[in-house]
Write a protein that holds these residues in place. Sequence first.
Motif, PDB file in Angstrom:
ATOM      1  N   HIS A  94      26.240  45.894  21.816  1.00 38.71           N
ATOM      2  CA  HIS A  94      26.205  44.630  22.841  1.00 38.71           C
ATOM      3  C   HIS A  94      27.750  44.260  22.780  1.00 38.71           C
ATOM      4  O   HIS A  94      27.860  43.236  23.909  1.00 38.71           O
ATOM      5  CB  HIS A  94      25.641  43.461  21.954  1.00 38.71           C
ATOM      6  N   GLN A  95      28.806  44.767  22.216  1.00 32.54           N
ATOM      7  CA  GLN A  95      30.160  44.592  22.711  1.00 32.54           C
ATOM      8  C   GLN A  95      30.876  45.568  23.655  1.00 32.54           C
ATOM      9  O   GLN A  95      31.814  45.650  23.953  1.00 32.54           O
ATOM     10  CB  GLN A  95      30.934  44.411  21.430  1.00 32.54           C
ATOM     11  N   ILE A  96      30.108  46.772  23.994  1.00 33.96           N
ATOM     12  CA  ILE A  96      30.632  47.798  24.864  1.00 33.96           C
ATOM     13  C   ILE A  96      30.148  47.493  26.009  1.00 33.96           C
ATOM     14  O   ILE A  96      29.066  47.271  26.510  1.00 33.96           O
ATOM     15  CB  ILE A  96      30.035  49.027  24.457  1.00 33.96           C
ATOM     16  N   LYS A  97      31.233  47.480  26.825  1.00 35.00           N
ATOM     17  CA  LYS A  97      31.169  47.385  28.328  1.00 35.00           C
ATOM     18  C   LYS A  97      31.237  48.567  29.251  1.00 35.00           C
ATOM     19  O   LYS A  97      32.039  49.453  28.665  1.00 35.00           O
ATOM     20  CB  LYS A  97      32.470  46.341  28.918  1.00 35.00           C
ATOM     21  N   ASP A  98      30.247  48.737  29.896  1.00 34.93           N
ATOM     22  CA  ASP A  98      29.962  49.711  30.850  1.00 34.93           C
ATOM     23  C   ASP A  98      31.154  49.887  32.076  1.00 34.93           C
ATOM     24  O   ASP A  98      31.099  49.203  32.950  1.00 34.93           O
ATOM     25  CB  ASP A  98      28.661  49.983  31.247  1.00 34.93           C
ATOM     26  N   TRP A  99      32.157  50.627  31.728  1.00 38.51           N
ATOM     27  CA  TRP A  99      33.279  50.725  32.778  1.00 38.51           C
ATOM     28  C   TRP A  99      32.829  51.994  33.948  1.00 38.51           C
ATOM     29  O   TRP A  99      33.719  51.756  34.788  1.00 38.51           O
ATOM     30  CB  TRP A  99      34.681  51.008  32.038  1.00 38.51           C
ATOM     31  N   GLY A 100      31.776  52.488  33.911  1.00 38.44           N
ATOM     32  CA  GLY A 100      31.604  53.450  34.834  1.00 38.44           C
ATOM     33  C   GLY A 100      32.118  54.641  34.756  1.00 38.44           C
ATOM     34  O   GLY A 100      32.185  55.477  35.843  1.00 38.44           O
ATOM     35  N   LEU A 180      28.563  48.333  39.215  1.00 39.14           N
ATOM     36  CA  LEU A 180      27.513  49.433  39.075  1.00 39.14           C
ATOM     37  C   LEU A 180      25.986  48.819  39.353  1.00 39.14           C
ATOM     38  O   LEU A 180      25.910  47.854  39.306  1.00 39.14           O
ATOM     39  CB  LEU A 180      27.447  49.775  37.539  1.00 39.14           C
ATOM     40  N   LYS A 181      25.231  49.990  39.799  1.00 46.19           N
ATOM     41  CA  LYS A 181      23.856  49.309  40.414  1.00 46.19           C
ATOM     42  C   LYS A 181      23.160  50.396  39.789  1.00 46.19           C
ATOM     43  O   LYS A 181      23.181  51.669  40.224  1.00 46.19           O
ATOM     44  CB  LYS A 181      23.980  49.120  41.897  1.00 46.19           C
ATOM     45  N   LYS A 182      22.056  49.946  39.204  1.00 43.83           N
ATOM     46  CA  LYS A 182      20.968  50.863  38.801  1.00 43.83           C
ATOM     47  C   LYS A 182      19.739  51.282  39.834  1.00 43.83           C
ATOM     48  O   LYS A 182      19.761  50.295  40.749  1.00 43.83           O
ATOM     49  CB  LYS A 182      20.166  50.083  37.485  1.00 43.83           C
ATOM     50  N   THR A 183      19.823  52.507  39.804  1.00 42.55           N
ATOM     51  CA  THR A 183      18.565  53.099  40.811  1.00 42.55           C
ATOM     52  C   THR A 183      17.272  52.552  40.210  1.00 42.55           C
ATOM     53  O   THR A 183      17.128  52.081  39.238  1.00 42.55           O
ATOM     54  CB  THR A 183      18.723  54.680  40.442  1.00 42.55           C
ATOM     55  N   ASN A 184      16.518  52.794  41.192  1.00 45.32           N
ATOM     56  CA  ASN A 184      15.059  52.251  40.801  1.00 45.32           C
ATOM     57  C   ASN A 184      14.323  52.912  39.698  1.00 45.32           C
ATOM     58  O   ASN A 184      13.554  52.556  38.872  1.00 45.32           O
ATOM     59  CB  ASN A 184      14.265  52.459  42.186  1.00 45.32           C
ATOM     60  N   TYR A 185      14.807  54.279  39.644  1.00 45.05           N
ATOM     61  CA  TYR A 185      14.284  55.088  38.686  1.00 45.05           C
ATOM     62  C   TYR A 185      14.817  54.776  37.342  1.00 45.05           C
ATOM     63  O   TYR A 185      14.094  54.583  36.273  1.00 45.05           O
ATOM     64  CB  TYR A 185      14.530  56.513  38.565  1.00 45.05           C
ATOM     65  N   ALA A 186      16.056  54.350  37.376  1.00 44.04           N
ATOM     66  CA  ALA A 186      16.707  53.649  36.003  1.00 44.04           C
ATOM     67  C   ALA A 186      16.112  52.451  35.592  1.00 44.04           C
ATOM     68  O   ALA A 186      16.096  51.988  34.457  1.00 44.04           O
ATOM     69  CB  ALA A 186      17.942  53.594  36.010  1.00 44.04           C
ATOM     70  N   GLN A 187      15.671  51.538  36.511  1.00 45.27           N
ATOM     71  CA  GLN A 187      15.029  50.060  36.241  1.00 45.27           C
ATOM     72  C   GLN A 187      13.845  50.399  35.634  1.00 45.27           C
ATOM     73  O   GLN A 187      13.311  49.651  34.725  1.00 45.27           O
ATOM     74  CB  GLN A 187      15.115  49.533  37.616  1.00 45.27           C
ATOM     75  N   LEU A 188      13.060  51.363  35.884  1.00 47.08           N
ATOM     76  CA  LEU A 188      11.704  51.772  35.558  1.00 47.08           C
ATOM     77  C   LEU A 188      11.791  52.462  33.943  1.00 47.08           C
ATOM     78  O   LEU A 188      10.750  53.007  33.470  1.00 47.08           O
ATOM     79  CB  LEU A 188      10.835  52.594  36.374  1.00 47.08           C
ATOM     80  N   GLY A 189      13.174  52.579  33.583  1.00 50.55           N
ATOM     81  CA  GLY A 189      13.168  53.290  32.115  1.00 50.55           C
ATOM     82  C   GLY A 189      13.651  54.689  32.331  1.00 50.55           C
ATOM     83  O   GLY A 189      13.674  55.553  31.246  1.00 50.55           O
ATOM     84  N   GLY A 190      14.268  55.204  33.582  1.00 51.22           N
ATOM     85  CA  GLY A 190      14.593  56.601  33.652  1.00 51.22           C
ATOM     86  C   GLY A 190      15.999  56.575  33.091  1.00 51.22           C
ATOM     87  O   GLY A 190      16.618  55.616  32.435  1.00 51.22           O
ATOM     88  N   ASP A 191      16.607  57.838  33.042  1.00 50.76           N
ATOM     89  CA  ASP A 191      17.933  57.952  32.388  1.00 50.76           C
ATOM     90  C   ASP A 191      18.717  58.429  33.533  1.00 50.76           C
ATOM     91  O   ASP A 191      20.096  59.069  33.208  1.00 50.76           O
ATOM     92  CB  ASP A 191      17.910  59.263  31.399  1.00 50.76           C
ATOM     93  N   ASP A 192      18.692  58.190  34.770  1.00 47.09           N
ATOM     94  CA  ASP A 192      19.517  58.239  35.956  1.00 47.09           C
ATOM     95  C   ASP A 192      20.698  57.484  35.723  1.00 47.09           C
ATOM     96  O   ASP A 192      20.674  56.092  35.206  1.00 47.09           O
ATOM     97  CB  ASP A 192      19.090  58.103  37.194  1.00 47.09           C
ATOM     98  N   PRO A 193      21.831  57.950  35.786  1.00 49.97           N
ATOM     99  CA  PRO A 193      23.172  57.108  35.721  1.00 49.97           C
ATOM    100  C   PRO A 193      23.203  56.132  37.066  1.00 49.97           C
ATOM    101  O   PRO A 193      22.747  56.177  37.995  1.00 49.97           O
ATOM    102  CB  PRO A 193      24.352  58.042  35.976  1.00 49.97           C
ATOM    103  N   PRO A 194      23.652  54.928  36.638  1.00 48.49           N
ATOM    104  CA  PRO A 194      23.931  53.763  37.986  1.00 48.49           C
ATOM    105  C   PRO A 194      24.784  54.334  39.090  1.00 48.49           C
ATOM    106  O   PRO A 194      25.577  55.013  38.771  1.00 48.49           O
ATOM    107  CB  PRO A 194      24.276  52.474  37.082  1.00 48.49           C
ATOM    108  N   THR A 195      24.576  53.963  40.236  1.00 51.86           N
ATOM    109  CA  THR A 195      25.435  54.271  41.326  1.00 51.86           C
ATOM    110  C   THR A 195      26.697  53.415  41.318  1.00 51.86           C
ATOM    111  O   THR A 195      26.588  52.208  40.917  1.00 51.86           O
ATOM    112  CB  THR A 195      24.694  53.967  42.536  1.00 51.86           C
ATOM    113  N   ARG A 196      28.056  54.247  41.411  1.00 48.53           N
ATOM    114  CA  ARG A 196      29.104  53.509  41.516  1.00 48.53           C
ATOM    115  C   ARG A 196      29.774  52.972  42.799  1.00 48.53           C
ATOM    116  O   ARG A 196      29.761  53.699  43.564  1.00 48.53           O
ATOM    117  CB  ARG A 196      30.133  54.162  40.585  1.00 48.53           C
TER     118      ARG A 196
END
Length: 340
Positions: A94-100, A180-196
Amino acid sequence: MQKLLRRTALVKRQAAKKAVARQGKSDSDDRKLRLNEQKIINISVRHDTRAARLVRREDWLLGPLAPKRDVGSAKETYGTLDARRLQSVDKAKHQIKDWGIVEGDRVVVVQDGHREKGNIGKVREANVAIPDYLLMNEVDKTPVRPYEVPIPLSGVRLVAPLPHPETGALRDVVIKELRLKKTNYAQLGGDDPPTRFIAGVKPAIQIPYPEKAPEEFEDNDIDTLRIEVEERTFVPTLLQPPMPAGIIDELRNKYSKFRDRHEDAFIAKKMEEDRVEEERKRSIRKMDTPLKELHRKERTERKARGKPVLSEEMLARIGELMAKNGSREPSSRSGTGMMA
Protein backbone atom coordinates in the motif's frame (compact mmCIF):
# COMPACT_ATOMS: atom_id res chain seq x y z
CA MET A 1 -30.26 -30.57 3.84
CA GLN A 2 -30.60 -27.25 5.66
CA LYS A 3 -28.26 -28.50 8.39
CA LEU A 4 -25.63 -29.35 5.76
CA LEU A 5 -26.00 -25.95 4.11
CA ARG A 6 -25.68 -24.16 7.48
CA ARG A 7 -22.54 -26.15 8.27
CA THR A 8 -20.99 -25.27 4.90
CA ALA A 9 -21.78 -21.56 5.35
CA LEU A 10 -20.34 -21.62 8.88
CA VAL A 11 -17.14 -23.35 7.72
CA LYS A 12 -16.67 -20.81 4.93
CA ARG A 13 -17.08 -17.87 7.32
CA GLN A 14 -14.60 -19.41 9.76
CA ALA A 15 -12.11 -20.05 6.95
CA ALA A 16 -12.46 -16.44 5.76
CA LYS A 17 -11.83 -15.13 9.29
CA LYS A 18 -8.77 -17.35 9.66
CA ALA A 19 -7.44 -16.17 6.29
CA VAL A 20 -7.83 -12.53 7.35
CA ALA A 21 -6.06 -13.28 10.64
CA ARG A 22 -3.21 -15.06 8.84
CA GLN A 23 -2.85 -12.18 6.39
CA GLY A 24 -2.77 -9.70 9.26
CA LYS A 25 -0.07 -11.70 11.05
CA SER A 26 1.92 -11.98 7.82
CA ASP A 27 1.69 -8.22 7.28
CA SER A 28 2.77 -7.61 10.87
CA ASP A 29 5.77 -9.94 10.49
CA ASP A 30 6.76 -8.24 7.23
CA ARG A 31 6.49 -4.82 8.87
CA LYS A 32 8.70 -5.92 11.77
CA LEU A 33 11.24 -7.35 9.32
CA ARG A 34 11.31 -4.11 7.31
CA LEU A 35 11.76 -2.06 10.48
CA ASN A 36 14.65 -4.27 11.63
CA GLU A 37 16.36 -4.04 8.22
CA GLN A 38 15.92 -0.28 8.14
CA LYS A 39 17.27 -0.06 11.70
CA ILE A 40 20.42 -1.96 10.72
CA ILE A 41 20.96 0.32 7.72
CA ASN A 42 20.41 3.45 9.83
CA ILE A 43 22.94 2.25 12.41
CA SER A 44 25.49 1.65 9.66
CA VAL A 45 24.85 5.11 8.18
CA ARG A 46 25.23 6.84 11.55
CA HIS A 47 28.44 4.93 12.27
CA ASP A 48 29.97 5.84 8.91
CA THR A 49 28.85 9.46 9.29
CA ARG A 50 30.45 9.85 12.72
CA ALA A 51 33.65 8.17 11.51
CA ALA A 52 33.79 10.45 8.45
CA ARG A 53 33.33 13.57 10.60
CA LEU A 54 36.13 12.50 12.96
CA VAL A 55 38.44 11.79 10.02
CA ARG A 56 37.62 15.13 8.40
CA ARG A 57 38.32 17.07 11.59
CA GLU A 58 41.51 15.10 12.24
CA ASP A 59 42.77 15.76 8.72
CA TRP A 60 41.96 19.47 9.06
CA LEU A 61 43.71 19.81 12.42
CA LEU A 62 46.80 17.74 11.62
CA GLY A 63 47.22 18.80 8.01
CA PRO A 64 50.36 17.18 6.56
CA LEU A 65 50.73 15.12 9.76
CA ALA A 66 47.39 13.36 9.25
CA PRO A 67 47.75 9.57 9.34
CA LYS A 68 47.45 7.42 6.26
CA ARG A 69 44.26 5.45 6.56
CA ASP A 70 44.31 3.07 3.58
CA VAL A 71 46.68 0.64 5.30
CA GLY A 72 46.38 -2.63 7.16
CA SER A 73 42.98 -4.32 6.99
CA ALA A 74 41.50 -1.27 5.22
CA LYS A 75 44.15 -1.19 2.50
CA GLU A 76 41.81 -2.54 -0.20
CA THR A 77 38.44 -1.63 1.28
CA TYR A 78 39.03 1.98 2.38
CA GLY A 79 36.53 4.34 0.78
CA THR A 80 34.04 1.61 -0.12
CA LEU A 81 30.54 0.92 1.14
CA ASP A 82 29.35 -1.99 3.21
CA ALA A 83 27.21 -4.43 1.21
CA ARG A 84 24.41 -4.11 3.75
CA ARG A 85 24.10 -0.40 2.91
CA LEU A 86 23.02 -1.31 -0.61
CA GLN A 87 20.25 -3.72 0.38
CA SER A 88 17.18 -1.58 -0.04
CA VAL A 89 14.22 -2.27 2.21
CA ASP A 90 11.10 -3.35 0.37
CA LYS A 91 8.08 -1.18 1.05
CA ALA A 92 4.62 -2.45 1.83
CA LYS A 93 2.24 -2.87 -1.11
CA HIS A 94 0.00 0.00 0.00
CA GLN A 95 3.06 2.31 0.19
CA ILE A 96 4.28 1.63 -3.35
CA LYS A 97 3.28 4.29 -5.85
CA ASP A 98 2.86 3.26 -9.46
CA TRP A 99 5.05 5.68 -11.41
CA GLY A 100 4.27 4.02 -14.75
CA ILE A 101 7.92 3.18 -15.44
CA VAL A 102 8.71 -0.31 -16.66
CA GLU A 103 11.78 -2.20 -17.75
CA GLY A 104 13.23 -0.82 -20.97
CA ASP A 105 12.15 2.81 -20.44
CA ARG A 106 14.68 5.61 -20.76
CA VAL A 107 14.87 7.64 -17.56
CA VAL A 108 16.84 10.56 -16.20
CA VAL A 109 18.22 10.58 -12.66
CA VAL A 110 16.79 13.46 -10.60
CA GLN A 111 17.67 12.26 -7.11
CA ASP A 112 19.46 14.92 -5.08
CA GLY A 113 23.03 14.06 -4.14
CA HIS A 114 23.36 11.27 -6.67
CA ARG A 115 26.49 11.35 -8.79
CA GLU A 116 24.49 10.41 -11.92
CA LYS A 117 21.97 13.24 -11.50
CA GLY A 118 21.01 14.69 -14.88
CA ASN A 119 22.24 11.66 -16.86
CA ILE A 120 19.92 9.53 -18.95
CA GLY A 121 20.34 5.84 -18.30
CA LYS A 122 20.86 3.55 -15.34
CA VAL A 123 23.42 3.36 -12.56
CA ARG A 124 25.74 0.52 -13.54
CA GLU A 125 28.60 0.32 -11.03
CA ALA A 126 29.52 1.08 -7.44
CA ASN A 127 32.48 -0.05 -5.36
CA VAL A 128 31.30 -2.32 -2.56
CA ALA A 129 33.31 -4.10 0.13
CA ILE A 130 32.52 -7.84 0.33
CA PRO A 131 32.51 -9.35 3.87
CA ASP A 132 35.07 -12.05 4.65
CA TYR A 133 32.47 -14.76 5.30
CA LEU A 134 31.19 -14.36 1.74
CA LEU A 135 34.70 -14.80 0.31
CA MET A 136 35.40 -18.12 2.03
CA ASN A 137 33.56 -20.35 -0.46
CA GLU A 138 34.17 -18.32 -3.63
CA VAL A 139 36.91 -18.52 -6.21
CA ASP A 140 37.21 -14.75 -6.58
CA LYS A 141 38.83 -13.48 -3.35
CA THR A 142 38.75 -9.80 -4.33
CA PRO A 143 37.37 -7.85 -1.35
CA VAL A 144 36.09 -5.01 -3.57
CA ARG A 145 33.71 -5.62 -6.44
CA PRO A 146 31.48 -3.56 -8.70
CA TYR A 147 27.85 -3.68 -7.66
CA GLU A 148 24.68 -2.40 -9.31
CA VAL A 149 22.98 -0.04 -6.91
CA PRO A 150 19.21 0.32 -7.41
CA ILE A 151 17.73 3.79 -7.66
CA PRO A 152 14.23 4.36 -6.23
CA LEU A 153 11.46 5.19 -8.68
CA SER A 154 11.02 8.56 -6.98
CA GLY A 155 14.58 9.45 -8.03
CA VAL A 156 14.05 9.06 -11.79
CA ARG A 157 11.74 10.54 -14.41
CA LEU A 158 10.65 9.10 -17.71
CA VAL A 159 12.29 10.40 -20.90
CA ALA A 160 10.28 10.10 -24.12
CA PRO A 161 10.90 11.38 -27.65
CA LEU A 162 8.20 13.92 -28.52
CA PRO A 163 7.87 16.23 -31.55
CA HIS A 164 8.65 19.91 -31.13
CA PRO A 165 5.46 22.02 -31.26
CA GLU A 166 6.97 24.42 -33.83
CA THR A 167 9.49 22.49 -35.90
CA GLY A 168 8.04 18.99 -35.47
CA ALA A 169 11.48 17.48 -34.85
CA LEU A 170 11.75 14.75 -32.26
CA ARG A 171 13.60 15.62 -29.08
CA ASP A 172 13.93 14.03 -25.64
CA VAL A 173 11.43 15.39 -23.13
CA VAL A 174 11.56 14.74 -19.38
CA ILE A 175 8.06 13.89 -18.21
CA LYS A 176 7.43 15.20 -14.71
CA GLU A 177 4.26 13.22 -14.03
CA LEU A 178 2.33 10.47 -15.76
CA ARG A 179 -1.37 9.77 -15.56
CA LEU A 180 -2.31 6.12 -15.69
CA LYS A 181 -5.66 4.85 -16.93
CA LYS A 182 -6.63 1.22 -16.66
CA THR A 183 -8.05 -0.49 -19.70
CA ASN A 184 -11.47 -2.10 -19.64
CA TYR A 185 -9.87 -5.53 -19.56
CA ALA A 186 -7.70 -4.57 -16.58
CA GLN A 187 -10.72 -3.20 -14.72
CA LEU A 188 -12.37 -6.62 -15.09
CA GLY A 189 -9.38 -8.32 -13.49
CA GLY A 190 -7.03 -8.70 -16.45
CA ASP A 191 -3.28 -8.23 -16.39
CA ASP A 192 -2.99 -5.58 -19.10
CA PRO A 193 -0.78 -2.63 -18.08
CA PRO A 194 -2.52 0.74 -17.76
CA THR A 195 -2.32 3.29 -20.56
CA ARG A 196 0.16 6.11 -19.90
CA PHE A 197 -0.63 9.77 -20.57
CA ILE A 198 1.22 12.98 -19.76
CA ALA A 199 -0.57 14.64 -16.86
CA GLY A 200 -1.95 18.14 -17.42
CA VAL A 201 -1.55 18.15 -21.23
CA LYS A 202 -4.50 18.62 -23.60
CA PRO A 203 -5.07 17.00 -25.98
CA ALA A 204 -3.87 13.88 -24.18
CA ILE A 205 -0.51 12.52 -25.33
CA GLN A 206 -0.10 8.79 -24.90
CA ILE A 207 3.32 7.37 -24.07
CA PRO A 208 3.71 3.87 -25.53
CA TYR A 209 5.51 1.13 -23.69
CA PRO A 210 8.88 -0.06 -25.01
CA GLU A 211 8.74 -2.98 -27.38
CA LYS A 212 9.84 -6.27 -25.89
CA ALA A 213 12.23 -8.47 -27.77
CA PRO A 214 10.65 -11.73 -28.87
CA GLU A 215 11.52 -14.69 -26.71
CA GLU A 216 13.82 -17.21 -28.29
CA PHE A 217 13.05 -20.87 -27.76
CA GLU A 218 15.46 -23.68 -28.41
CA ASP A 219 14.04 -26.93 -29.73
CA ASN A 220 15.30 -30.18 -28.23
CA ASP A 221 14.84 -33.79 -29.19
CA ILE A 222 12.49 -34.46 -26.25
CA ASP A 223 10.12 -31.60 -27.14
CA THR A 224 6.66 -32.41 -28.44
CA LEU A 225 6.14 -31.45 -32.05
CA ARG A 226 3.77 -28.59 -32.76
CA ILE A 227 1.72 -30.70 -35.14
CA GLU A 228 1.12 -33.21 -32.36
CA VAL A 229 0.14 -30.49 -29.91
CA GLU A 230 -2.45 -28.99 -32.28
CA GLU A 231 -3.93 -32.34 -33.28
CA ARG A 232 -7.49 -32.81 -31.98
CA THR A 233 -7.78 -36.25 -30.46
CA PHE A 234 -11.16 -35.78 -28.77
CA VAL A 235 -14.33 -34.26 -30.19
CA PRO A 236 -17.18 -33.99 -27.64
CA THR A 237 -20.76 -34.63 -28.69
CA LEU A 238 -24.16 -34.01 -27.13
CA LEU A 239 -24.52 -37.72 -26.31
CA GLN A 240 -21.13 -38.08 -24.66
CA PRO A 241 -19.90 -36.01 -21.68
CA PRO A 242 -16.53 -34.26 -22.07
CA MET A 243 -15.12 -36.23 -19.11
CA PRO A 244 -16.03 -39.37 -17.16
CA ALA A 245 -18.63 -38.87 -14.46
CA GLY A 246 -16.30 -39.93 -11.65
CA ILE A 247 -13.40 -37.67 -12.63
CA ILE A 248 -15.05 -34.68 -10.93
CA ASP A 249 -14.62 -36.39 -7.54
CA GLU A 250 -10.88 -36.59 -8.18
CA LEU A 251 -10.63 -32.92 -9.11
CA ARG A 252 -12.92 -31.75 -6.30
CA ASN A 253 -13.00 -33.45 -2.92
CA LYS A 254 -16.27 -35.32 -2.66
CA TYR A 255 -16.31 -35.17 1.14
CA SER A 256 -15.00 -31.62 1.56
CA LYS A 257 -16.73 -29.54 4.21
CA PHE A 258 -16.53 -26.54 1.85
CA ARG A 259 -18.52 -28.26 -0.89
CA ASP A 260 -21.74 -26.40 -1.75
CA ARG A 261 -22.60 -28.05 -5.08
CA HIS A 262 -24.04 -31.54 -4.82
CA GLU A 263 -25.45 -34.15 -7.14
CA ASP A 264 -29.17 -34.56 -7.61
CA ALA A 265 -29.16 -38.01 -6.02
CA PHE A 266 -27.38 -36.68 -2.91
CA ILE A 267 -29.82 -33.77 -2.61
CA ALA A 268 -32.80 -36.16 -2.93
CA LYS A 269 -31.30 -38.39 -0.25
CA LYS A 270 -30.89 -35.47 2.17
CA MET A 271 -34.41 -34.23 1.47
CA GLU A 272 -35.74 -37.69 2.23
CA GLU A 273 -33.79 -37.72 5.51
CA ASP A 274 -35.34 -34.36 6.43
CA ARG A 275 -38.81 -35.71 5.65
CA VAL A 276 -38.24 -38.80 7.80
CA GLU A 277 -36.98 -36.63 10.68
CA GLU A 278 -40.04 -34.41 10.44
CA GLU A 279 -42.32 -37.47 10.48
CA ARG A 280 -40.49 -38.75 13.57
CA LYS A 281 -41.06 -35.47 15.37
CA ARG A 282 -44.74 -35.55 14.47
CA SER A 283 -45.10 -39.11 15.73
CA ILE A 284 -43.44 -38.11 19.01
CA ARG A 285 -45.97 -35.31 19.46
CA LYS A 286 -48.81 -37.83 19.00
CA MET A 287 -47.49 -40.01 21.85
CA ASP A 288 -48.80 -37.73 24.62
CA THR A 289 -50.08 -38.82 28.03
CA PRO A 290 -53.62 -37.89 29.20
CA LEU A 291 -52.12 -35.28 31.54
CA LYS A 292 -50.28 -33.58 28.66
CA GLU A 293 -53.46 -33.61 26.61
CA LEU A 294 -55.36 -31.99 29.52
CA HIS A 295 -52.72 -29.28 29.87
CA ARG A 296 -52.77 -28.63 26.14
CA LYS A 297 -56.56 -28.33 26.24
CA GLU A 298 -56.41 -25.88 29.17
CA ARG A 299 -53.80 -23.75 27.43
CA THR A 300 -55.94 -23.67 24.31
CA GLU A 301 -59.03 -22.59 26.29
CA ARG A 302 -57.11 -19.87 28.15
CA LYS A 303 -55.72 -18.58 24.90
CA ALA A 304 -59.22 -18.52 23.40
CA ARG A 305 -60.70 -16.61 26.38
CA GLY A 306 -57.99 -13.96 26.21
CA LYS A 307 -56.99 -11.68 29.06
CA PRO A 308 -59.54 -11.29 31.92
CA VAL A 309 -61.46 -7.98 32.18
CA LEU A 310 -62.42 -6.43 35.56
CA SER A 311 -66.12 -5.60 35.96
CA GLU A 312 -67.55 -2.48 37.63
CA GLU A 313 -68.46 -4.42 40.78
CA MET A 314 -64.96 -5.82 41.10
CA LEU A 315 -63.40 -2.37 40.67
CA ALA A 316 -65.75 -0.90 43.32
CA ARG A 317 -64.91 -3.69 45.77
CA ILE A 318 -61.17 -3.16 45.21
CA GLY A 319 -61.62 0.57 45.86
CA GLU A 320 -63.44 -0.09 49.16
CA LEU A 321 -60.68 -2.41 50.37
CA MET A 322 -57.97 0.09 49.42
CA ALA A 323 -59.80 2.90 51.32
CA LYS A 324 -60.32 0.69 54.37
CA ASN A 325 -56.74 -0.51 54.54
CA GLY A 326 -55.33 2.98 53.86
CA SER A 327 -57.09 4.58 56.85
CA ARG A 328 -55.67 2.00 59.29
CA GLU A 329 -52.58 3.28 61.17
CA PRO A 330 -49.55 1.03 61.19
CA SER A 331 -48.89 -0.57 64.55
CA SER A 332 -45.70 0.38 66.38
CA ARG A 333 -43.34 -2.48 66.89
CA SER A 334 -40.66 -0.53 68.74
CA GLY A 335 -40.83 0.60 72.40
CA THR A 336 -38.75 2.17 75.17
CA GLY A 337 -37.87 0.70 78.54
CA MET A 338 -36.40 1.92 81.83
CA MET A 339 -33.94 0.23 84.07
CA ALA A 340 -34.33 0.56 87.85
